[in-house]
Design an enzyme around this catalytic site. Structure first.
Site, PDB file in Angstrom:
ATOM      1  N   GLY B  42     -13.249   5.221  10.394  1.00  0.00           N
ATOM      2  CA  GLY B  42     -12.912   5.397   9.234  1.00  0.00           C
ATOM      3  C   GLY B  42     -13.509   6.231   8.417  1.00  0.00           C
ATOM      4  CG  LEU B  43     -13.222   6.979   4.076  1.00  0.00           C
ATOM      5  CD1 LEU B  43     -13.317   6.638   2.412  1.00  0.00           C
ATOM      6  CD2 LEU B  43     -13.253   8.680   4.216  1.00  0.00           C
ATOM      7  CG  HIS B 266      -5.019  -4.731  -5.305  1.00  0.00           C
ATOM      8  ND1 HIS B 266      -3.852  -4.256  -6.349  1.00  0.00           N
ATOM      9  CD2 HIS B 266      -5.885  -3.708  -5.412  1.00  0.00           C
ATOM     10  CE1 HIS B 266      -4.330  -3.073  -6.753  1.00  0.00           C
ATOM     11  NE2 HIS B 266      -5.481  -2.729  -6.331  1.00  0.00           N
ATOM     12  CB  SER B 284      -2.152   3.238  -7.430  1.00  0.00           C
ATOM     13  OG  SER B 284      -3.316   3.484  -8.351  1.00  0.00           O
ATOM     14  NE  ARG B 330      -8.672  -3.245  -7.593  1.00  0.00           N
ATOM     15  CZ  ARG B 330      -9.086  -2.254  -6.634  1.00  0.00           C
ATOM     16  NH1 ARG B 330      -9.717  -2.638  -5.459  1.00  0.00           N
ATOM     17  NH2 ARG B 330      -8.868  -1.009  -6.574  1.00  0.00           N
TER      18      ARG B 330
END
Lengths: 196, 642, 252
Positions: B42-43, B266, B284, B330
């Site tokens: 991943g990143l 979320h 989003s 959130r």
């Protein structure tokens, strides 16, 4: 493919221009042919060059077809296309082969015939109903081939820009229809007895 | 277990500089002699692999998918934060640091968070140089948006596909090193075991997903970048292959696991609509910039949204939090949605949803403007639900999304096992009890591009390491452990499927238990109940699970079973951690710890620490260690969004 | 949003491993909710098969939100199924009718060997990127992000190309098994941006050479790739690639 295709389109233009003389009269056409053959060097260079280009186009096209079929590997059980109106692009090899067959016959009859009386050869040729029909079918094949080939050539040259795409998409109809009309008009004229 | 944070001395702003200066280095000519294993692409994993290879180390990188480009970072939509202050709106490194530590409800380490804010600017520069097509202003400069309730515009984005573009940037850097033969890439490999030699991480055992073959790999350092554990809940926004296995294997070999109960839920996801559902889809958070959240005032109101008049609607976020309104953090938004649904005011066929209404925004700004901002999100919503948000309000419900908890790491991102590092979502370091929007991408890339290269050099430069290869007896022993485990998983399946249950059946059961008792709000009673019910699910799994096929082939049921076995063990420390933390903080709401207005109440006197769990062995209670958090630069305040 | 239940007949390609010869097997499924995604429908099939003690159908999938590019199969002859700009995981069963027969085949191409059932090896695409699909910039030392101004329209065009998810549907659907859309999208993205200029020619040459080496076919401009691309990537990117390649090979 695109480069040879482009040359062949240019050839078609000159051929069409030559043919157009027939609309006026067989005599004018004969004069055009005589004029052309009075420069044997030009004729020989052009005809050999044309033969070469045509051969390269046909051979690379066939090789490409075989190569691509191999790259595809096993086909799908359900054969369908997501693109609508893909008849022209998916039949390039077949329309191409038809044109090849036509070109062989056409050159055998016309190019290797007696240039001195080409005008008469033509009018005699199109007296036959079947020959005329064969020519017409070949021209439809040519139009089909061009309807994908012309656009495809531009795409391969990298000509695809929103600014010109509208014009290009119009040309993809105009070009094949133009050649279809101009070429098939000749056998039609003779077929319906108005050719002289 | 000793928890030495190794935070360098000196003023906050100078710590990272001081640390880099006092760190040991490895001579460029010697770097190729050191081998690093990176698990995950991943990143964090891709950027770390590329960076270490560029620096000259011999890197082996592993990923579970068929290509390093598939890692779940790719699904991040919103954006990435950086303290560039390009908008001249008062942003600074200090403000990004403060917002992040406050957003995390003061449960993270000051020095780590400050360093994150410091390197955030370099990340943007790096990504731009790689050719990441960030959104631009007409003048050609980088565009920013305000995100997740931040009061400055510091979020950089590439449409709704920022994660994808950043990951493809890191993947391209990784690809370049693969081509240069500096990185050996192993795809479709699952890490099954960590190998320690003399208490130091020296390699891993992997299973080839295609052939089932086990292979040992030795190295001088092992870096885990294996993401979060949200799939413990079965339904989450995580990708199907996201799992806790690598981290859990490390934990069982001695790595402390920090704050496992910190799971971010979320608020804006597409609601669950059937028992067959395999995953949840996030919409989003930016939608809350224009959408208004509401439910009918009357419980059990089944009228169509359009036929509920304005005065019979409860815009509960706007009413309760007048200054932040729909843009509360959130955790607050999620909790309130649950509260409304628990009160019977939920909407939709399952009554587990609230409306997110764009009608007013459309009236105010026009349909075209709203479509320009959210068109792709609306399309995505319509694709899944068959309902157009222009015509009727969206329905949303919270879903498990990100895990702030993870392997405990010190300032150098090293776990309690020497030589084992954890980066990205896989560690616990930067987000405290709650992560702010657009900060996950920032952390993954900060760890991979700008931190791990320095701290690994320091480790290698200061630690004498014996030469170890896979001939060392620890490797075959670890392989044997893995083999035994696979054999144990497959043992039940010999007699055929009669009377057995599938992997997913049990995973759903575990998910429901965690969601009900260790989800958006937790209480002592529920957590204790979960703790007593968990062993029965574990037993059911080991006695009755049916896995077709063998271990020596591509066997997706076996892969899932192995991951579920680890989730089943891991769930215990999640529940224990939630039980031990008798305060509310960030995402973790303990029913017992609330203010008079039903807001989360933190208890800094007793819980201003990182809870770190140590594995003690099969069927032994894990031990809890604490790393006390000290705040020298900021004063923990009670979050208030009223 | 009306939820219905439909019954389906499935013909799925089953192949034990890369060496085996595969064949189609037929299954029936009852009471499939039209709210399910295509992959959830396959999950249901696999749960049924598992309970019957049969081998479930292996298929690749991961994010299930249409962005990772891991999933993909050919449904009734169309890669990713009948809905335009939709990955298989985002294709919902409401687009099918009760009684339908769905023929499900793996992405086929000489460059994508089948590993098992619907799972193929698409690593050839990774090797094309490795050949040059990047800007050679090491970590650190990048100039300030705003030091490289990019017109917003250029950034948008680059983003259109960059949105490729690398699923391989373009290859699977191309009658020639060509990877021109995939390769073109990357070449085009980097040739549009100023960051990509220094390596522009080498990139075009290297990536096209790698593409040919992997055994992908040639482009005959059939446009199938564009038609099935889940991200709607335009074949204009192929034209740009052709231009880049011609410039690089003729002008040097």
């Amino acid at each position: 493919m695109a480069i040879t295709g482009c040359c062949l389109v240019l050839f078609l233009c000159s051929h069409a221009a030559g043919n157009a003389t027939l609309f006026y009269s067989t005599q004018l056409f004969q004069a055009y042919a005589d004029q052309l053959h009075s420069h044997p060097l030009i004729v020989s260079v052009f005809s050999k060059g044309l033969f070469l280009i045509f051969a390269v186009h046909a051979i690379t096209g066939s090789l490409l077809f075989l190569q691509n079929r191999k790259a595809r590997g096993q086909g799908y059980k359900i054969q369908t296309r997501a693109v609508k109106n893909s008849q022209a692009s998916s039949t390039m090899i077949y329309s191409g082969l038809l044109i090849l067959l036509f070109a062989l016959i056409h050159t055998a009859v016309v190019s290797f015939g007696d240039h001195g009386k080409i005008g008469i050869t033509i009018s005699e040729l199109f007296d036959s109903f079947f020959v005329s029909i064969f020519y017409l079918i070949a021209f439809i094949g040519l139009a089909l081939h061009l309807s994908h080939g012309f656009w495809s050539m531009l795409q391969t040259f990298g000509v695809n820009h929103p600014r010109y795409n509208k014009l290009i998409s119009r040309l993809t109809y105009v070009v094949p229809v133009f050649f279809l009309l101009i070429f098939s008009a000749i056998p039609l004229l003779f077929l319906f007895g108005t050719g002289q | 277990m000793e928890l030495k944070s190794n935070v360098p001395a000196g003023p906050l702003a100078d710590k990272w500089d001081n640390h880099r200066f006092s760190s040991k280095l490895v001579n460029p000519a010697n770097r190729r002699k050191y081998k690093a294993i990176v698990v995950g692409t991943g990143l964090a994993g891709a950027s770390a692999s590329a960076t270490l290879a560029e620096q000259g180390y011999d890197v082996s990188t592993f990923c579970i998918q068929d290509s390093p480009r598939r890692a779940h970072s790719i699904a991040a939509q919103g954006g990435i934060n950086a303290a560039k202050n390009y908008q001249n709106d008062g942003d600074s490194i200090y403000r990004l640091f403060y917002d992040t530590i406050k957003g995390g409800d003061f449960r993270s380490r000051e020095a780590n968070v400050y360093r994150l804010a410091q390197v955030s600017n370099n990340i943007i520069d790096q990504c731009v140089a790689q050719g990441v097509p960030f959104a631009r202003e007409y003048g050609g400069t980088l565009a920013n948006r305000s995100f997740g309730g931040a009061q400055v515009s510091r979020t950089f984005y590439a449409r709704g596909q920022t994660g994808q573009q950043l990951l493809l940037g890191a993947y391209s850097a990784l690809s370049r090193q693969i081509k240069a033969a500096k990185v050996t890439m192993h795809t479709r490999q699952e890490m099954m075991e960590l190998v320690l030699v003399d208490g130091t991480a020296r390699g891993i055992v992997t299973r080839d997903i295609i052939s089932g073959k086990l292979t040992s790999h030795s190295a001088d350092v092992v870096i885990l970048a294996t993401g979060g554990y949200g799939n413990a809940y079965f339904l989450s926004t995580n990708a199907m292959a996201s799992n806790v296995t690598a981290a859990w294997r490390a934990h069982k070999k001695g790595a402390g696991f920090a704050n496992p109960c910190f799971v971010q839920i979320h608020p804006t996801c597409i609601p669950v609509h059937g028992s067959y559902q395999s995953k949840l889809t996030l919409m989003s958070e930016s939608l809350r910039n224009d959408g208004r959240v509401w439910v009918p005032k009357k419980p059990g109101d089944t009228r169509k949204p359009a036929s509920i008049p304005e005065e019979e609607r409860d815009y509960y976020l706007e009413n309760k939090y007048p200054s932040f309104g729909n843009l509360v953090p959130r955790d607050v938004a999620s909790r309130n949605a649950k509260e409304q649904c628990d009160a019977g005011k939920g909407v939709g066929s399952t009554q587990l949803a609230v409306y997110l209404d764009f009608a007013e925004a459309i009236r105010r700004d026009g349909e075209a403007t709203i479509l320009k901002k959210y068109g792709n999100l609306f399309q995505m919503y319509e694709k899944i639900t068959d309902s157009n948000p222009l015509d009727e309000p969206m329905m949303i419900y919270p879903a498990v999304h990100y895990t702030m908890g993870g392997l405990w790491v010190d300032y150098n991102l090293m776990t309690t096992i020497p030589g084992l590092f954890a980066i990205g979502e896989c560690n616990f370091s930067d987000h405290g009890a709650n992560r702010l929007g657009a900060s996950a991408l920032m952390q993954g890339l900060a760890d991979g591009y700008f931190i791990i290269g320095n701290t690994i050099a320091n480790y290698l430069g200061s630690t004498p390491l014996d030469a170890v290869d896979t001939e060392h007896p620890q490797f075959p022993q670890a392989e044997k452990q893995v083999q035994d485990r696979i054999a144990k998983l497959l043992k039940n399946s010999e007699g055929g499927p009669e009377g057995k249950i599938t992997v997913d059946d049990i995973h759903k059961e575990l998910g429901l238990l965690l969601w009900d008792h260790c989800g958006m709000s937790r209480d002592k009673e529920g957590l204790e109940k979960a703790l007593t019910e968990l062993p029965a699910i574990q037993e059911k799994f080991w006695k009755h699970v049916y896995i077709p096929g063998s271990g020596e082939e591509l066997n997706q049921s076996l892969e899932r079973a192995g991951r579920l076995a680890d989730f089943l063990e891991f769930a215990e420390i999640m529940i224990r951690d939630a039980l031990a933390r008798e305060e509310s903080c960030g995402c973790h709401l303990r029913e017992e710890s609330q203010t008079e207005e039903n807001e989360a109440k933190r208890d800094d006197n007793n819980y201003s620490h990182v809870a770190v769990w140590e594995y003690q062995g099969e069927s032994k209670e894990p031990t809890l260690h604490k790393e006390e958090l000290s705040f020298e630069n900021v004063t923990p305040s009670q979050r208030s969004y009223k | 949003m009306t939820t219905k239940s439909i019954d389906l007949s499935l013909e799925i390609w089953r192949q034990k491993d890369s060496k085996a010869t595969g064949d189609f097997e037929t299954y029936t499924l009852q009471n499939i909710s039209t709210d399910m995604s295509f992959l959830e429908m396959l999950d249901v099939l696999n749960e049924n098969l598992t309970r019957e003690g049969r081998d479930p159908v292996a298929f690749d999938h991961d994010c299930r939100e249409g962005i990772c590019g891991m999933c993909g199969a050919v449904v009734n002859g169309i890669a990713h199924g009948p809905e335009p700009e939709t990955t298989l995981c985002q294709l919902h069963m409401r687009h099918f009718n009760s009684g339908d027969t769905l023929v499900i085949e793996p992405f086929r191409s000489r460059a994508f060997p089948i590993m098992k059932d619907l799972i193929t090896d698409r690593s050839a695409l990774d090797r094309i990127i490795q050949a040059g699909g990047y800007v050679s910039v090491n970590t650190g030392g990048a100039p300030d992000g705003n030091a490289i101004p990019i017109p917003s329209t250029t950034a948008e065009l680059a983003m259109d190309a960059a949105s490729c998810i690398g699923c391989g549907a373009c290859v699977a659907s191309c009658p020639n098994g060509a990877a021109m859309l995939f390769t073109g999208a990357k070449i085009s993205q980097l040739s549009l941006l100023s960051q990509g200029q220094p390596e522009r020619k080498e990139r075009a040459m290297a990536m096209v050479t790698a593409m040919d080496k992997e055994g992908f076919g040639n482009c005959t401009n059939e446009r199938e790739c564009e038609a099935v691309c889940p991200k709607g990537i335009s074949i204009r990117n192929i034209a740009i690639m052709n231009r880049e390649y011609v410039k690089a090979s003729v002008l040097g």
